[in-house]
Motif scaffolding. Structure first.
Motif, mmCIF file in Angstrom:
data_model
loop_
_atom_site.group_PDB
_atom_site.id
_atom_site.type_symbol
_atom_site.label_atom_id
_atom_site.label_comp_id
_atom_site.label_asym_id
_atom_site.label_seq_id
_atom_site.Cartn_x
_atom_site.Cartn_y
_atom_site.Cartn_z
ATOM 1 N N TYR A 1 -7.315 4.978 0.712
ATOM 2 C CA TYR A 1 -7.774 4.412 -0.562
ATOM 3 C C TYR A 1 -9.075 5.061 -1.010
ATOM 4 N N VAL B 1 -2.281 2.291 -7.214
ATOM 5 C CA VAL B 1 -2.917 2.141 -5.913
ATOM 6 C C VAL B 1 -3.426 0.712 -5.723
ATOM 7 N N TYR C 1 -2.273 -2.567 -3.138
ATOM 8 C CA TYR C 1 -3.271 -3.156 -2.230
ATOM 9 C C TYR C 1 -3.381 -4.664 -2.434
ATOM 10 N N PRO D 1 0.807 -1.228 0.000
ATOM 11 C CA PRO D 1 0.000 0.000 0.000
ATOM 12 C C PRO D 1 0.836 1.270 0.000
ATOM 13 N N ILE E 1 0.413 3.774 -3.204
ATOM 14 C CA ILE E 1 -0.203 5.087 -3.048
ATOM 15 C C ILE E 1 0.777 6.197 -3.408
ATOM 16 N N CYS F 1 -8.310 8.296 -2.488
ATOM 17 C CA CYS F 1 -7.708 8.142 -3.815
ATOM 18 C C CYS F 1 -8.779 7.948 -4.887
#
Length: 532
Positions: free
Chosen positions: A215, A371, A375, A143, A147, A218
């Motif tokens: 998230y 992203v 994840y 993550p 990100i 985002c």
């Protein structure tokens, strides 16, 4: 209150949010092709070949990060950021002075050096942000990388909206903004983005909830930016609307600071670990990793670091796993950058005159891919106890299918290839660096990461500069009924890139095979690491 502010300053989540802000202005190179190069060409009277040469300087500056990686190993993060800000300011500041006539016209090679230096500043931003945050969140590397790299990829769109919001009177102001804007942001956050001491009890569940909040932000940001970019591409809007939308974007960018603020002022910040406790905990973790790998080794073979320990760059270069990941990255990223570099020509060949919509779409897809890649690669480790590179092989298979879809000439192929390749290309930059940090440790991560970036210019040169361009020229000459080369030849129809996409689909399968070989070679390490 003083204690709370001190706790906030030392909170790793504040470091992460500030690193997101730095990354959101770090991609200055993304503005070169669409915004800066036309200004330089017009002001200095350059031809397209000279502009292309300056584009090479930009690409080299963006890719060569050995100095920043080495500096991150011996200097604090603030020093790395400071050097990057100085290069950014000096490099693009010199370009702005020349373009505006405040400096006499410089030789082309001096502008080449200036653009290289200015763009190379972003490698320092990337290195300091990634190294600091991965050290702060070693249990959430996917993550973190996803990100941060996502915001780096989105920075071109963010800076463009800020520039439009300011509504400058002269076109050269975009170069001034690139020269001054990122250094100002970096200097404001200079002493915040750094490795900090984690709490004595790191709560992964609490971290996961906070990452989910990031998230969600985002996704909202991506949808908002996509909406703005599409509207601006299709409709003429007033400056008032542009300014308002830009102001909303700035407000949205501030929202993530609520995560560390809530952690400190509402839920309360856990007691910071004492240095000796933190060292003891890290040593214990390293000892577990060492024992895992060395139990199966004969005494005479226990030389140098083992998988999961800290490798230097030179030591990593002697490992097959490192080269397998690098070559998989070259093939996978090279296939993606072929589409990105030639997206305008692909659109024109299919009869789409407005390419801005597709450029916006692939930019947002790139962001979401980074992203999502971080994840899902983390889920693969935590839930399935499988190597992170399995996620990269899945992404490469997806890219291969998208390229085959274009090659077969099925309906809506331009939308499919734009979204699939954008997400696949972005996911590589989340998964590969995190995989390298898993296997080769964190101590030299800055150098290891910056070596990986070389995959981008290598892949771009081979697959875009050689393969795609030659095939395009072949069909353009064939349609024109001539065998002579000419810059004015234009290819029309899906055939211009269908063969190239077919070849790139095979390249993606080759990349997938390399990734799966790393999965096989590291499966025991990830399984045992998960059990510990």
């Amino acid at each position: 209150m003083t204690h709370k502010l001190k706790a906030l300053f030392n909170d790793p989540w504040l470091v992460f949010v500030c690193a997101m802000w730095i990354q959101s202005v770090a991609g200055v190179g993304y503005l070169f092709g669409g915004s800066m190069s036309p200004v330089i060409k017009t002001s200095l009277g350059y031809n397209q070949k000279q502009i292309a040469l300056l584009g090479v300087a930009k690409n080299l500056g963006d890719a060569i990060g050995f100095v920043s990686g080495a500096l991150s190993e011996v200097s604090p993060s603030w020093m790395v950021l400071l050097v990057g800000a100085a290069q950014n300011l000096v490099g693009y500041g010199a370009v702005w002075l020349v373009v505006t006539g405040l400096l006499p016209n410089l030789p082309l090679w001096m502008l080449f050096v200036a653009i290289f230096v200015g763009t190379n500043g972003e490698t320092y931003y990337n290195t300091a942000s990634l190294v600091s945050c991965i050290h702060n969140f070693p249990e959430s590397r996917g993550p973190v990388v996803g990100i941060l790299k996502g915001f780096s990829g989105l920075s071109g769109a963010i800076l463009t909206q800020v520039y439009l919001m300011l509504n400058p009177s002269h076109d050269s102001s975009v170069i001034l903004m690139v020269a001054v804007g990122p250094p100002v942001v970096v200097l404001a956050l200079l002493f915040i983005v750094r490795p900090v001491e984690r709490s004595c009890r790191t709560n992964l569940r609490s971290d996961d909830l906070r990452f989910m909040a990031i998230y969600g932000f985002c996704v909202v940001l991506a949808v908002y930016l996509l909406g703005i970019l599409v509207i601006q591409s299709l409709v003429d809007i007033t400056q008032t609307i542009i300014t308002t939308s830009g102001a909303i974007l700035v407000i949205l960018m501030v929202v993530p600071v609520l995560v560390p603020s809530a952690s400190v002022f509402i839920s309360g910040n856990p007691t910071l670990m004492k240095p000796e406790e933190r060292t003891s905990k890290v040593d214990d973790q390293n000892e577990v990793k060492t024992l895992i790998e060395r139990n199966d080794m004969l005494p005479e073979k226990r030389r140098g670091p083992c998988i999961g320990e800290d490798f230097t760059l030179l030591q990593a270069l002697g490992q097959a796993d490192f080269w397998l990941i690098f070559m998989s990255l070259v093939l996978g990223v090279g296939s993606g950058i072929m589409v990105i570099d030639n997206l305008g020509q692909i659109c024109y060949s299919l009869g789409y005159n407005n390419t801005k919509v597709f450029v916006s779409l692939i930019s947002i897809s790139n962001f979401l891919g980074r992203v999502a890649g971080g994840y899902f690669s983390e889920l693969i480790i935590r839930k399935l106890s499988l190597p992170r590179t399995l996620a990269m092989s899945a992404v490469q298979a997806m890219m291969s299918l998208g390229l085959v879809y274009y090659a077969i000439d099925w309906p809506g192929k331009i939308y499919v290839v734009t979204i699939v390749i954008g997400m696949g290309y972005g996911a590589h930059w989340a998964i590969a660096p995190a995989s390298v940090s898993d296997i080769f440790g964190l101590k030299s991560f800055g150098s290891l990461y910056n070596f990986q970036i070389i995959a981008l210019p290598v892949g771009s040169f081979v697959f875009s500069g050689v393969v795609a361009s030659n095939i395009y020229d072949y069909y353009a000459r064939k349609q024109a009924g001539t065998t002579t080369e000419s810059e004015s030849l234009v290819c029309a129809g899906s055939v211009c890139y269908s063969v190239t996409c077919g070849l790139m689909s095979v390249v993606c399968l080759m990349a997938m095979a390399l990734s799966l070989s790393v999965v096989y070679r590291t499966r025991r390490f990830y399984l045992r690491l998960h059990k510990t």
